[in-house]
Design a protein around this motif. Sequence first.
Motif, mmCIF file in Angstrom:
data_model
loop_
_atom_site.group_PDB
_atom_site.id
_atom_site.type_symbol
_atom_site.label_atom_id
_atom_site.label_comp_id
_atom_site.label_asym_id
_atom_site.label_seq_id
_atom_site.Cartn_x
_atom_site.Cartn_y
_atom_site.Cartn_z
ATOM 1 N N SER A 1 54.526 25.393 53.466
ATOM 2 C CA SER A 1 55.335 26.798 53.539
ATOM 3 C C SER A 1 55.837 27.361 54.852
ATOM 4 O O SER A 1 56.766 28.084 55.237
ATOM 5 C CB SER A 1 54.715 27.658 52.583
ATOM 6 N N LYS B 1 58.209 25.701 56.760
ATOM 7 C CA LYS B 1 59.757 25.694 56.175
ATOM 8 C C LYS B 1 60.136 27.018 56.234
ATOM 9 O O LYS B 1 61.339 27.109 56.736
ATOM 10 C CB LYS B 1 59.343 25.318 54.467
ATOM 11 N N SER C 1 59.075 24.778 47.314
ATOM 12 C CA SER C 1 59.846 26.040 46.539
ATOM 13 C C SER C 1 59.017 27.232 46.701
ATOM 14 O O SER C 1 57.818 27.092 45.990
ATOM 15 C CB SER C 1 60.378 25.909 44.945
ATOM 16 N N ASP C 2 59.219 28.111 47.301
ATOM 17 C CA ASP C 2 58.373 29.622 47.467
ATOM 18 C C ASP C 2 59.406 30.755 47.615
ATOM 19 O O ASP C 2 60.449 30.486 47.205
ATOM 20 C CB ASP C 2 57.602 29.066 48.535
ATOM 21 N N GLY D 1 62.683 30.609 49.135
ATOM 22 C CA GLY D 1 63.974 29.633 48.338
ATOM 23 C C GLY D 1 63.435 28.523 47.784
ATOM 24 O O GLY D 1 62.304 28.048 48.054
ATOM 25 N N PRO D 2 64.586 27.759 47.064
ATOM 26 C CA PRO D 2 64.236 26.581 46.545
ATOM 27 C C PRO D 2 63.799 25.359 47.759
ATOM 28 O O PRO D 2 63.977 25.694 48.685
ATOM 29 C CB PRO D 2 65.658 26.225 46.006
ATOM 30 N N GLY D 3 63.452 24.346 47.108
ATOM 31 C CA GLY D 3 63.026 23.331 48.100
ATOM 32 C C GLY D 3 63.409 22.109 47.607
ATOM 33 O O GLY D 3 64.320 21.833 46.828
#
Lengths: 587, 221
Positions: A420, A423, B62-63, B66-68
């Motif tokens: 996360s 990302k 996905s968090d 946004g989508p992953g």
Amino acid sequence: MKTLPSVDVVIIGGGWTGLLMAKELGSRTALSVVVLERGGPRKTDDYGDDMDELDYTIRFRMMQDVSQETVTLRHDSSQRALPLRQHGSFLPGSGVGGAGEHWSAVCPRFLPDCFEVLSRTTEKYGSKRLPEDHAIQDWGVTYDELEPHYTRADLLLGISGKAGNIRGQQIEGGNIFEGWRSAEYPTPPTKIPYFSSIFAEAAKSLGYHPYPVPAATTSRAYTNPDGISRPGCTYCGYCETFGCMIGAKSQPTNTLLPVIQKHKNVSIRTGAWVRRIVHDASENKGSARGVIYSDANGQEVFQPAELIFLASWTLNNTRLLLLSGIGKAYDPATRKGSLGRNLTHQVAFSAVTAFFEKPLNRFMGSGASGIMLSDLDGDLFDHSKHPFLRGGALSARSARSLPISECGAVPKSVKSTWGSEWKKAALHYYDRTGRIGFSGEHLAYQDNYMDLDPVYKDHFGDPLLRLTLDWRENERKMADYMTTKAMELAREMGAKEVNPFSGLRSYDATRYQSSHVQGGAIMGSSPESSVVNPYLQHWQLSNLFVLGASSFPQNASANPTPTILALTYRTADAIVDRYLKNPAALA
Amino acid sequence: MRRREFLTLSAASIGGVLVYSLDREVFRLSAQTNQSVRIPLRFFTQSEALFVAAAASRIFPSDETGPGAREAGVAVYIDRQLAGPWGRDRYRYTEGPFEGNAPAEFGYQGKATPQQIYRQGLKGLKGFDRLKAEEQDDTLKQIETTLFFSLLRQNTIEGMFCDPMHGGNIDMVGWQLIGFPGPRMSNYDDVDKHFGEAFRPKPASLRQVTRRKVRPGEDLE
């Protein structure tokens, strides 16, 4: 083996140099000319659906098929070489047009003193300043001699740019450090995207002299002296590793092929993989008799010819000479033999990856649209206080911003490489990341050379070419210095965070640097120290000419295409004006 | 002949009906529903595909941003790549001898193909899809330095941002996340404008832009 009727001229390789020679001979003589290209046919229409990063950039759709043939590498001659099993530090092309199809189209000329690095450096700093193990040589041709041919190359491609030196008159806004030009560029500079424009401002405020990158992704529609018209660039961003879908990027298939196709005396055979140049072997002289190639069906063919041009990709030129037993292979222990010596690459890297607050819209641009500066190139700054010789150009181009390649670059403050946190940073910075590139000269050294590998073979069973190549202190120190300069520029541009280049250690075959690997069949003033004379004519076999960057005694900082085109034009003139009247040694 | 294996993509996670079209692209319709589509697998077994999907979802989760990987169909992308020429090592020089312990600057020198590296690596991820997220992360941290993980990470990024014809980036969900518009025939009027501001044209795929049924490399040989 099938023997075909003899032709006047065989040209091995259908890239920039091979097709330019074919065009010149097709237009200016009645000779029968056959171009042998080992890859497939190509045309602009093929590129209508190539805007796919995965197949073209990641899987290398346009490149030489490494499963069939690659090169091996070792860092010094005590090591066992290993094959480069996948493309990495450079990208050889395949098919008609060769690497000239997938290039970025960055088109600077070499600085005048690049052709005389040995004598100029010795003159200014003394021979003791040269690295002990250097193999630097003058080219045997000067910038002044090449200038008219550079101008022909500019006109052929319609290069876009702003001159900085017309016949000695310096012009602000162009590259004031460049060699003199006889004329302004054929087309005005390309549009300059945001990232490049903030680089230009920062460079100016730090006292540099930035200028628009000379580009063969032409800024507007252009018709060249052959009557070939190409449209202006639309800045779609799909240049490097792609063919141009509209033909705005000058490529052999859109610039040379349409002219060649009008000449009935020139034909191109694709799928024709030349494996040997057949010649009369003798120590000092003799002649090439023809070539043996494997055709598209795998049949061996002997094609006799009166005159042969070896015009394949740089490294493949040297390999074919080695495989054919033409000339004496270089031995670094004795420094005897000239074939394979002076292997150079370029000191090319992203000097800084800079992270900005504002979005850069980097999907728009072209391989060559951008800004560069040459204040730190060649010998344009005094090297007496620096621990290295020569230099290179810093630039901010808008190339290579496609998401698979670029998404994931994050500032060093982000520690993770997945998950996360990473990302979030990767998404935020994808379009806020810009790279300042550096491309610098690579000096020639006695122990950087090529020969045939004793272990690894190609799909025919022929030995692969072996590169013995590593960096020296000159390149490492140059890289460090340029990285600090690029950091200053990035900060002046307002970057919030900067990741500097980590420095040159051993030659890294996995990091793309440039596709400008040069030397091996170098030009020079004597057969002892070079393979070809300054007309690119083989010293021993006077009916064999070896075209392209394999002739460079050492590499310059700039992209080589205008220089190889200029050298090819010069050779074409010598052939038409002198050699055909008296087929003998031109030098 | 191997048994037909499927990966089920749930529409609910994406927020719309998933359609698996005749040209084998998955895309989304806008209506809210709980439908799902079953996609035939080319290389993975169903359980392998579930492990890969779960692992890719930890790499690119996905968090709240946004989508992953799950929504992008990364597992479908990887399955197709492995079944195609890349997975079979068609794009690599594969003559021996092999030097397993070569320095990194020579690139991967091993003998195993991507297919073999995945098959071997996935043996260590049995039951992975049923672990809790933190347990999954711990498991991945233990293999972080392996060749298998580096391929999985690289392939996950590819599956997020490739053209949808390759099976990933479903409905251009990856491109929308980062503001990449996909291939555009011209940026002529915009390239020297929008300085300092985000210019975000609506994404379009290669097939939409060219109106041609472009065939992806994995289907060519």
